[in-house]
Design a protein around this motif. Structure first.
Motif, mmCIF file in Angstrom:
data_model
loop_
_atom_site.group_PDB
_atom_site.id
_atom_site.type_symbol
_atom_site.label_atom_id
_atom_site.label_comp_id
_atom_site.label_asym_id
_atom_site.label_seq_id
_atom_site.Cartn_x
_atom_site.Cartn_y
_atom_site.Cartn_z
ATOM 1 N N SER A 56 1.943 13.316 -3.893
ATOM 2 C CA SER A 56 1.421 13.045 -2.204
ATOM 3 C C SER A 56 2.616 13.591 -1.062
ATOM 4 C CB SER A 56 1.411 11.656 -2.444
ATOM 5 O OG SER A 56 2.030 11.041 -3.140
ATOM 6 N N TYR A 181 7.048 2.278 -0.909
ATOM 7 C CA TYR A 181 5.380 2.995 -0.819
ATOM 8 C C TYR A 181 6.140 3.306 -2.069
ATOM 9 C CZ TYR A 181 3.614 0.736 3.204
ATOM 10 O OH TYR A 181 3.766 -0.813 4.516
ATOM 11 N N ASP A 182 4.237 4.742 -3.050
ATOM 12 C CA ASP A 182 4.436 5.330 -4.022
ATOM 13 C C ASP A 182 3.830 6.405 -3.180
ATOM 14 O OD1 ASP A 182 4.469 3.662 -5.992
ATOM 15 O OD2 ASP A 182 3.252 2.542 -6.207
ATOM 16 N N LYS A 183 3.256 6.930 -2.233
ATOM 17 C CA LYS A 183 2.603 7.431 -1.708
ATOM 18 C C LYS A 183 2.889 7.530 0.152
ATOM 19 C CE LYS A 183 -1.309 8.310 -4.525
ATOM 20 N NZ LYS A 183 -0.248 9.078 -5.483
ATOM 21 N N THR A 184 3.373 8.411 -0.037
ATOM 22 C CA THR A 184 3.755 8.683 1.607
ATOM 23 C C THR A 184 2.634 8.480 3.186
ATOM 24 O OG1 THR A 184 5.327 10.802 1.763
ATOM 25 C CG2 THR A 184 4.855 9.613 3.395
ATOM 26 N N THR A 185 1.121 9.437 2.191
ATOM 27 C CA THR A 185 0.337 8.657 3.668
ATOM 28 C C THR A 185 -0.217 7.000 3.234
ATOM 29 O OG1 THR A 185 -1.157 9.328 0.636
ATOM 30 C CG2 THR A 185 -1.445 10.648 2.526
ATOM 31 N N GLU A 186 0.175 6.225 2.652
ATOM 32 C CA GLU A 186 0.000 5.407 2.463
ATOM 33 C C GLU A 186 0.838 3.826 3.472
ATOM 34 O OE1 GLU A 186 0.400 4.000 -1.154
ATOM 35 O OE2 GLU A 186 -1.887 4.811 -2.130
ATOM 36 N N GLU A 187 2.212 4.441 3.902
ATOM 37 C CA GLU A 187 3.157 3.927 4.861
ATOM 38 C C GLU A 187 2.477 4.474 6.017
ATOM 39 O OE1 GLU A 187 7.143 5.080 4.603
ATOM 40 O OE2 GLU A 187 6.848 6.652 2.764
ATOM 41 N N GLN A 189 0.382 5.101 7.354
ATOM 42 C CA GLN A 189 -1.429 4.426 7.471
ATOM 43 C C GLN A 189 -0.897 3.071 8.559
ATOM 44 O OE1 GLN A 189 -4.075 5.393 4.398
ATOM 45 N NE2 GLN A 189 -3.959 7.316 4.719
ATOM 46 N N ASP A 190 -0.347 2.885 6.879
ATOM 47 C CA ASP A 190 -0.194 1.229 7.928
ATOM 48 C C ASP A 190 0.788 0.754 8.964
ATOM 49 O OD1 ASP A 190 -1.168 -0.290 5.314
ATOM 50 O OD2 ASP A 190 0.881 -0.970 4.598
#
Length: 273
Positions: A56, A181-187, A189-190
């Motif tokens: 990811s 975060y484990d995934k860049t996409t999640e951070e 989005q936050d």
């Protein structure tokens, strides 16, 4: 006399045990070195180069809407494997444990946008750099309170768990909270929903994700670069034969223009000029 015999017996026992343990240690070390030397032979025999990565990390490696694995590192690994006369097999692993997984033999190499750092070089070996990476700051468009790293004081900042982004923010002592975060996409989005004030991320990853987002106008990439970090291919310590073979394949791909094509495809420019 009995006492002397008893003492001599104890001394001889200790000496024998020491020699035995030393022999075992030598055998273990020899076996470890032999395993490393035989990795290339095993790869050639199996016809497979096992590649560890965290999937990811666009544009380096990620999965598309059909769950197909794509990215710069994927194309490069496939091209390297082809040059070696084998096929690449990708093994998904959380980035925070990827070094340990390599050392335990879960795969043969790490090709996962990994920055070459002094701490990592103590645990594994690296190829020559294949991409020059930087850490950047991303904010939500309209957030005028953060214009550079000096404005991170009192802010909530997102980073990737186990990444060099996590290490970079440690030098900013007055950050209110660092969320991992484990995934860049999640951070990212936050960041948009207000759980974070900023994200510190690898430049190619942050810029690529934003360019592909349908909300790209809501992200702002600051001009400041926080660190310069060359990326390299990771190998088990002492795995010199495999390292030399992989490096040779990469050098040939760079010379024949293949790496330039891969670069233009994923970065929009030839970084090898």
């Amino acid at each position: 006399m009995k006492k002397l015999k008893k003492v001599m017996t104890i001394v001889l026992s200790i000496a024998f045990t020491t020699v035995l343990l030393a022999g075992c240690g030598s055998s273990s070390n020899s076996q470890s070195g032999q395993d490393s030397q035989n990795t290339l032979e095993k790869v050639k025999k199996a016809g497979v180069l096992k590649v560890g990565l965290e999937d990811s990390f666009p544009p380096m490696e990620f999965r598309d809407n059909q769950n197909a694995l794509k990215g710069f590192d994927i194309d490069m690994a496939n091209a390297i494997a082809k040059k070696m006369g084998v096929k690449a097999q990708f093994v998904g692993t959380e980035f925070n444990g990827i070094v340990l997984a390599l050392k335990s033999g879960k795969f043969d190499v790490i090709i996962s946008g990994m920055s070459i750092t002094d701490d990592r070089k103590k645990q594994i070996d690296f190829s020559e750099p294949y991409v020059q990476n930087y850490q950047i700051i991303v904010t939500k468009t309209g957030n005028t309170s953060i214009k550079g790293s000096k404005d991170l004081d009192g802010k909530k900042v997102g980073v990737g768990l186990g990444t060099t982004s996590e290490e970079v923010v440690k030098k900013f002592k007055n950050i209110k909270e660092v969320k991992k975060y484990d995934k860049t996409t999640e951070e990212l989005q936050d960041l948009l929903i207000g759980r974070l004030d900023a994200v510190v991320v690898d430049e190619p990853v942050g810029k690529y994700y934003i360019s592909k987002s349908d909300k790209k106008d809501q992200y702002t990439v600051l001009n400041e670069r926080l660190s310069k970090e060359p990326m390299g291919i990771g190998f088990k310590k002492g795995d010199k034969e495999l390292e030399a073979e992989v490096q040779k394949a990469f050098n040939e791909l760079k010379k024949d223009g293949t790496m330039s094509k891969i670069s233009t495809k994923w970065f929009g420019e030839d970084i090898y000029k």
